[in-house]
Every structure is written in C-alpha cells, then in structure tokens.
Design a protein around this motif. Structure first.
Motif, PDB file in Angstrom:
ATOM      1  N   UNK A 104       4.105  -2.992  -8.122  1.00 63.56           N
ATOM      2  CA  UNK A 104       2.816  -2.416  -7.728  1.00 63.56           C
ATOM      3  C   UNK A 104       2.779  -2.190  -6.213  1.00 63.56           C
ATOM      4  N   UNK A 105       3.307  -3.143  -5.449  1.00 61.30           N
ATOM      5  CA  UNK A 105       3.355  -2.973  -3.998  1.00 61.30           C
ATOM      6  C   UNK A 105       4.255  -1.798  -3.609  1.00 61.30           C
ATOM      7  N   UNK A 106       5.391  -1.666  -4.280  1.00 61.56           N
ATOM      8  CA  UNK A 106       6.293  -0.546  -4.002  1.00 61.56           C
ATOM      9  C   UNK A 106       5.620   0.779  -4.348  1.00 61.56           C
ATOM     10  N   UNK A 107       4.863   0.801  -5.429  1.00 59.31           N
ATOM     11  CA  UNK A 107       4.129   1.996  -5.826  1.00 59.31           C
ATOM     12  C   UNK A 107       3.087   2.365  -4.778  1.00 59.31           C
ATOM     13  N   UNK A 108       2.371   1.358  -4.273  1.00 63.82           N
ATOM     14  CA  UNK A 108       1.372   1.618  -3.234  1.00 63.82           C
ATOM     15  C   UNK A 108       2.031   2.184  -1.980  1.00 63.82           C
ATOM     16  N   UNK A 109       3.163   1.607  -1.596  1.00 59.17           N
ATOM     17  CA  UNK A 109       3.874   2.112  -0.422  1.00 59.17           C
ATOM     18  C   UNK A 109       4.274   3.573  -0.641  1.00 59.17           C
ATOM     19  N   UNK A 118      -8.815   7.091  -5.326  1.00 60.15           N
ATOM     20  CA  UNK A 118      -9.428   5.762  -5.307  1.00 60.15           C
ATOM     21  C   UNK A 118      -8.435   4.716  -4.809  1.00 60.15           C
ATOM     22  N   UNK A 119      -7.187   4.847  -5.232  1.00 63.01           N
ATOM     23  CA  UNK A 119      -6.166   3.879  -4.788  1.00 63.01           C
ATOM     24  C   UNK A 119      -5.936   4.011  -3.288  1.00 63.01           C
ATOM     25  N   UNK A 169      -1.216   3.348   7.219  1.00 62.91           N
ATOM     26  CA  UNK A 169       0.054   4.062   7.045  1.00 62.91           C
ATOM     27  C   UNK A 169       1.005   3.256   6.169  1.00 62.91           C
ATOM     28  N   UNK A 170       2.051   3.919   5.707  1.00 62.65           N
ATOM     29  CA  UNK A 170       3.062   3.234   4.896  1.00 62.65           C
ATOM     30  C   UNK A 170       3.781   2.176   5.730  1.00 62.65           C
ATOM     31  N   UNK A 171       3.953   2.429   7.024  1.00 67.72           N
ATOM     32  CA  UNK A 171       4.621   1.449   7.898  1.00 67.72           C
ATOM     33  C   UNK A 171       3.746   0.202   8.055  1.00 67.72           C
ATOM     34  N   UNK A 172       2.435   0.379   8.208  1.00 62.94           N
ATOM     35  CA  UNK A 172       1.533  -0.771   8.287  1.00 62.94           C
ATOM     36  C   UNK A 172       1.538  -1.550   6.974  1.00 62.94           C
ATOM     37  N   UNK A 173       1.627  -0.830   5.866  1.00 65.97           N
ATOM     38  CA  UNK A 173       1.671  -1.489   4.562  1.00 65.97           C
ATOM     39  C   UNK A 173       2.928  -2.345   4.454  1.00 65.97           C
ATOM     40  N   UNK A 174       4.054  -1.789   4.868  1.00 66.83           N
ATOM     41  CA  UNK A 174       5.316  -2.527   4.825  1.00 66.83           C
ATOM     42  C   UNK A 174       5.229  -3.777   5.694  1.00 66.83           C
TER      43      UNK A 174
END
Length: 117
Positions: A57-62, A91-92, A102-107
């Motif tokens: 799920x985390x990889x999907x969000x990224x 919504x996600x 950003x994707x970098x902040x998520x990582x």
C-alpha cells in the motif's frame, strides 16, 4: 566517438504479481490441508502478510504521487483504481497531501517510520 547504442533498461515492475500470490497461496493451502501448518505458524504467516500488505500500500501511494509529479492526469490514473471515476485517486491524493507534498517527502516519511533515517 563510438556509436554503440545502449538498450534502454526495462521499466521497473512490481516486486510481486497476482500470479505469484496465487501460486504461493495454492502451495500454502495444500500444506495447511496436509497438517503441515499449525495455528501458531498460520498466525505468524498472517502477521507477515499484514506487514507485506502495508508495504505494498505504501509503494502504491508513492507510485501515485510520482505519477502525478510525472504529469499523469487523474483520468489516466483512475483505471488502475478499478473504476473509471477520478474520485478514488483524487481522494487518495488529498489524503496523502495532508502528510506530504511529493513522492520524495513520502519516501522520507517511510524511512523515518521504518527507522531507516
């Protein structure tokens, strides 16, 4: 200068597929039917699967964040959510943007949560 063409590397693939899971599930179900897995082993397995599910799920969000950053529209993304509507990815994204932009902040958030940085 040599004009050697370098073949582009294939795009990354998910580390697990539906076929992988089904094959594993069939083997594991057979072992359970044969009595090779007791309740504690199955509970341990359940815990491992729950952790793997969270990781997926985390990889999907990224990937959702990264796709938007790469210019993908919500209409392009919507079909992978199983519906033709843009509400699900929108919504996600809205929920994700409450924590990161950003994707970098998520990582980086995932690294901190996992104690890796």
């Amino acid at each position: 200068m040599d004009d050697e063409s370098v073949a582009p590397s294939p795009p990354p693939r998910a580390p697990i597929t539906t076929a992988d899971v089904l094959a594993w599930l069939e083997q594991t179900a057979e072992a359970a039917r044969a009595g090779e897995l007791d309740a504690p082993a199955l509970i341990d397995l359940l815990g491992q699967l729950r952790q793997a599910s969270t990781a997926c799920a985390n990889a999907s969000d990224w990937a959702l964040l990264a796709a938007r950053e790469a210019g993908a529209s919500l209409r392009q993304i919507a079909p992978v959510f199983g519906k033709g509507y843009v509400r699900a990815p929108a919504a996600r994204l809205e929920k994700l943007h409450r924590e990161v932009l950003s994707s970098e902040q998520f990582l980086e958030l995932m690294r901190r949560r996992m104690g890796g940085g």
